[in-house]
Write an enzyme that holds these catalytic residues in place. Structure first.
Site, short mmCIF file in Angstrom:
data_model
loop_
_atom_site.label_atom_id
_atom_site.label_comp_id
_atom_site.label_asym_id
_atom_site.label_seq_id
_atom_site.Cartn_x
_atom_site.Cartn_y
_atom_site.Cartn_z
N ASP A 9 0.32 -35.32 -6.68
CA ASP A 9 -0.04 -34.67 -7.93
C ASP A 9 -1.35 -35.28 -8.42
OD1 ASP A 9 0.36 -33.19 -10.41
OD2 ASP A 9 2.49 -33.27 -9.93
N HIS A 26 9.33 -28.76 -12.61
CA HIS A 26 9.84 -29.71 -13.61
C HIS A 26 9.56 -29.28 -15.05
CE1 HIS A 26 5.64 -30.46 -13.03
NE2 HIS A 26 5.61 -31.24 -14.09
N ASP A 27 8.85 -28.17 -15.24
CA ASP A 27 8.54 -27.69 -16.60
C ASP A 27 9.36 -26.47 -16.99
OD1 ASP A 27 6.49 -29.60 -16.86
OD2 ASP A 27 4.96 -28.20 -16.11
N ASP A 34 -2.90 -30.63 -11.49
CA ASP A 34 -2.34 -30.39 -12.81
C ASP A 34 -3.35 -29.70 -13.73
OD1 ASP A 34 0.06 -31.23 -14.51
OD2 ASP A 34 -1.58 -32.02 -15.73
N GLU A 53 -2.58 -25.79 -10.56
CA GLU A 53 -1.73 -25.27 -11.64
C GLU A 53 -2.64 -24.69 -12.72
OE1 GLU A 53 1.61 -26.69 -14.91
OE2 GLU A 53 -0.29 -27.73 -14.64
O1 ISL Z 1 5.77 -26.88 -20.10
C1 ISL Z 1 4.99 -25.99 -20.02
C2 ISL Z 1 5.43 -24.69 -19.53
O2 ISL Z 1 5.91 -23.92 -20.57
C3 ISL Z 1 3.57 -26.14 -20.37
O3 ISL Z 1 3.36 -26.31 -21.69
C4 ISL Z 1 3.03 -27.28 -19.54
O4 ISL Z 1 2.80 -28.37 -20.31
C5 ISL Z 1 1.79 -26.82 -18.86
O5 ISL Z 1 2.23 -25.89 -17.95
C6 ISL Z 1 1.07 -27.94 -18.12
O6 ISL Z 1 1.91 -28.64 -17.28
C7 ISL Z 1 1.42 -29.73 -16.57
O7 ISL Z 1 0.63 -30.59 -17.37
C8 ISL Z 1 1.27 -31.28 -18.43
C9 ISL Z 1 2.59 -31.91 -18.02
O8 ISL Z 1 3.32 -32.27 -19.15
C10 ISL Z 1 3.43 -30.98 -17.17
O9 ISL Z 1 4.60 -31.63 -16.74
C11 ISL Z 1 2.58 -30.53 -16.04
O10 ISL Z 1 3.27 -29.77 -15.09
C12 ISL Z 1 0.31 -32.33 -18.91
O11 ISL Z 1 -0.10 -33.12 -17.83
#
Ligand code: ISL
Length: 599
Positions: free
Chosen positions: A99, A351-352, A207, A278
């Site tokens: 990541d 994980h989100d 990310d 992402e």
């Molecule tokens: O959770 C979400 C989906 O609804 C988003 O708000 C998410 O925070 C966004 O997709 C970005 O995600 C990534 O970056 C974030 C981190 O908290 C997430 O876990 C990661 O996947 C900040 O680094």
């Protein structure tokens, strides 16, 4: 150059290390825990492991706040453990994707510590420092440089009284945004990436990589966002900054530069790397530009469009039932839009996101297994690279706690606080959080039916979902009809059948409210087939049709598939149910039944 990059036939498995397997009993998963499960991953047949962040971090956002990109957080183990993981995966013919979180660092990263020492710091410009709004006193509500609302609630600006300026953080205040306008920042990131490639990693999941270019004026100004009058009281003074921080003007320039500076060289063994960006808010058009191989930026991106289809008026916190034709139209648009240039990533979970079987399937005892299988089938037979999130392959469900005290996720906790302080009741807010919170995905992996699901011998950092008694890998591996073995076959089909990798997609029955059906076809005139035939001198593959027909509902369904009687009489590659009641073009499906045909 190979006719087809290795990642086009690959399936990726995401490990969220904190919740995967705990080897030392401290309640938090770790690298040795992952090492102990490589046989399990090999059995599933996946090609790649994407490891969520294991770098040194204060863990404000579970490691997405990185304080040292080139060291392992002691919570997760040591650099020697990571080297062993790389070697262990490679020995099994699997690869490792790291990541890469470079839109922001932790506020405890040495770069930020230096930057915040004052306006004269040589690294001041590595982050986004801005004075209060003209005429306003720093630190008072409304004095922030812009009105942007943070992903994690509140303002995107944190006041730093010591230096008399604010810094930008699109996420938590412990995640200051790096300033990619500064070439020193970019070079530092590329140098770090080259270090990881030299160490043996096979690629990067990037990310929020489409947030790295902000729409900054020549005078350094950043615009206010539009205020949504529908927002609850607590959020109403904030505007939507996304038009100014997402998909910014220099994004593709930065990605192309990163490709030249790092990715183009490939691995020390001369293999191509795999990259997936992402990109919340990415459009199909931008995805095509970024993933068109001719542009040399990224291999694929994660879109959020399909994940937004069940969002209600209050956004992600007000989930609505999914209208199946919307999902079909969206996935079809991406399949078609990236058919000739670019490449899709395919996912239901990470994980989100809440657990897909609870979200769009049916997690009742009666339908959980079949709906999880059918969701898997519909996704995995599409063109692109599928991503399986830990636990998805055994049909893990949402935990949906009713009490805020049970949650640990910063996004959830901040949203709760902001909503309740804005006047919403606990009941209302928790009704939104239960089915959506990211903690639904983060409860510990369920290995067996022993205490704490076999995840830890200690106290898990986040409670185990009580469903582990029946839903666990030991039970799933032992049961030939489990979701696990269905996923294993889906992975296998991608490896054994070129048509799953290359076939052209066509949506059937776009308006049907229950049934998701599509074909994938190859013909000897396909450009790819023709090119490979020329390059390899092998006989061209015969024209084939793969048909997926899936009942996406808990009621029986019946459809006619005109012109497909031959395919329906062909080989059945995979089913969820015994028997196949087909009568010519007429197909009857039990609740959540799906079938894959090849002819
Ligand atoms: O959770 C979400 C989906 O609804 C988003 O708000 C998410 O925070 C966004 O997709 C970005 O995600 C990534 O970056 C974030 C981190 O908290 C997430 O876990 C990661 O996947 C900040 O680094």
């Amino acid at each position: 150059t190979p006719a087809r990059e290795w990642w086009r036939t690959a399936v990726v498995y995401q490990v969220y290390p904190r919740s995967f397997a705990d080897s030392d009993g401290d309640g938090v998963g770790d690298l040795r825990g992952v090492l102990g499960k490589l046989d399990y991953l090999e059995r599933l047949g996946v090609d790649v492991v994407w490891l969520s962040p294991i770098y040194v971090s204060p863990q404000d956002d579970n490691g997405y706040d990185i304080a040292d990109y080139q060291a392992i957080d002691p919570t997760f183990g040591t650099m020697a453990d990571l080297d062993e993981l790389i070697a262990g995966l490679h020995a099994r013919g699997m690869r490792l994707v790291m990541d890469l979180v470079v839109n922001h660092t932790s506020d405890e990263h040495a770069w930020f510590a230096e930057s915040r020492t004052g306006k004269d710091s040589p690294k001041r410009d590595w982050y986004w420092w801005r004075p209060p709004r003209p005429g306003r006193t720093g630190g008072e509500p409304g004095a922030e440089p812009t009105n942007w609302h943070s992903f994690f609630s509140g303002s995107t600006w944190e006041w730093d009284a010591a230096s008399g300026e604010y810094y930008l953080h699109l996420f938590s205040r412990k995640q200051p945004d790096l300033n990619w306008e500064n070439p020193e920042v970019r070079e530092a990131v590329y140098k770090m990436m080259r270090w990881w490639v030299a160490r043996g990693v096979d690629g990067f999941r990037m990310d929020v990589i489409n947030l790295i270019s902000k729409d900054v004026g020549e005078d350094g100004s950043l615009p206010d966002g539009a205020v949504d009058p529908g927002l609850p009281a607590g959020g109403s003074r904030f505007g939507d900054g996304a038009p100014y921080y997402a998909n910014g003007p220099r994004l593709q320039e930065f990605l192309a530069e990163m490709n030249r500076e790092v990715l183009a060289a490939g691995t020390p063994d001369g293999e191509v790397l795999i990259t997936v960006g992402e990109m919340p808010g990415v459009t199909l058009e931008l995805a095509r530009d970024v993933t068109d191989p001719a542009h040399r930026q990224l291999d694929m991106v994660f879109t959020f469009e399909h994940m937004g289809l069940d969002h209600g008026a209050g956004g992600k916190w007000s989930l609505q039932p999914l209208h199946l034709p919307d999902l079909k139209a969206n996935l079809a648009a991406w399949q078609e839009g990236l058919a000739d240039a670019g490449w899709n990533s395919l996912y239901w979970n990470n994980h989100d996101q809440p657990r897909i079987v609870s979200r769009w399937g049916d997690d009742s005892a009666e339908h959980r297994v079949t709906s999880a299988k059918t969701l898997g089938t519909v996704l995995h037979m599409l063109r692109g690279t599928p991503y399986v999130y830990q636990g998805e392959e055994i049909g893990m469900t949402n935990v949906g706690w009713a009490e805020i005290e049970d949650y640990r996720d910063i996004e959830t906790l901040n949203y709760y606080r902001e909503s309740v302080s804005g006047g919403a009741s606990d009941g209302e807010v928790m009704a939104g959080i239960g089915p959506v919170s990211r903690d639904n995905a983060r409860t510990p992996m369920q290995w067996d039916n022993s205490a704490n699901a076999g995840f830890t011998t200690g106290t898990p950092w986040l409670a185990v979902n009580p469903s582990y008694v029946t839903i666990n890998t030991a039970a799933a591996v032992a049961d030939p009809d489990s979701v696990f073995h269905h996923y294993r076959r889906l992975v296998e089909l991608r490896h054994t059948h070129d048509i799953v990798v290359d076939g052209r997609f066509e949506l059937l029955l776009p308006d049907h409210e229950q049934v998701f059906a599509y074909t994938r076809t190859t013909s000897t005139s396909d450009t790819r087939v023709a090119r490979e035939t020329e390059e390899t001198g092998r006989a061209p593959a015969a024209a084939q049709t793969l048909l997926v027909v899936a009942n996406f509902s808990s009621e029986p369904a019946e459809v006619a598939l005109p012109g497909l009687a031959d395919v329906l009489a062909g080989e059945v590659l995979l089913t969820t149910h015994d028997g196949a009641p087909v009568d010519g073009e007429q197909v009857r499906l039990a609740p959540w039944e799906s079938r894959v045909y090849l002819a």
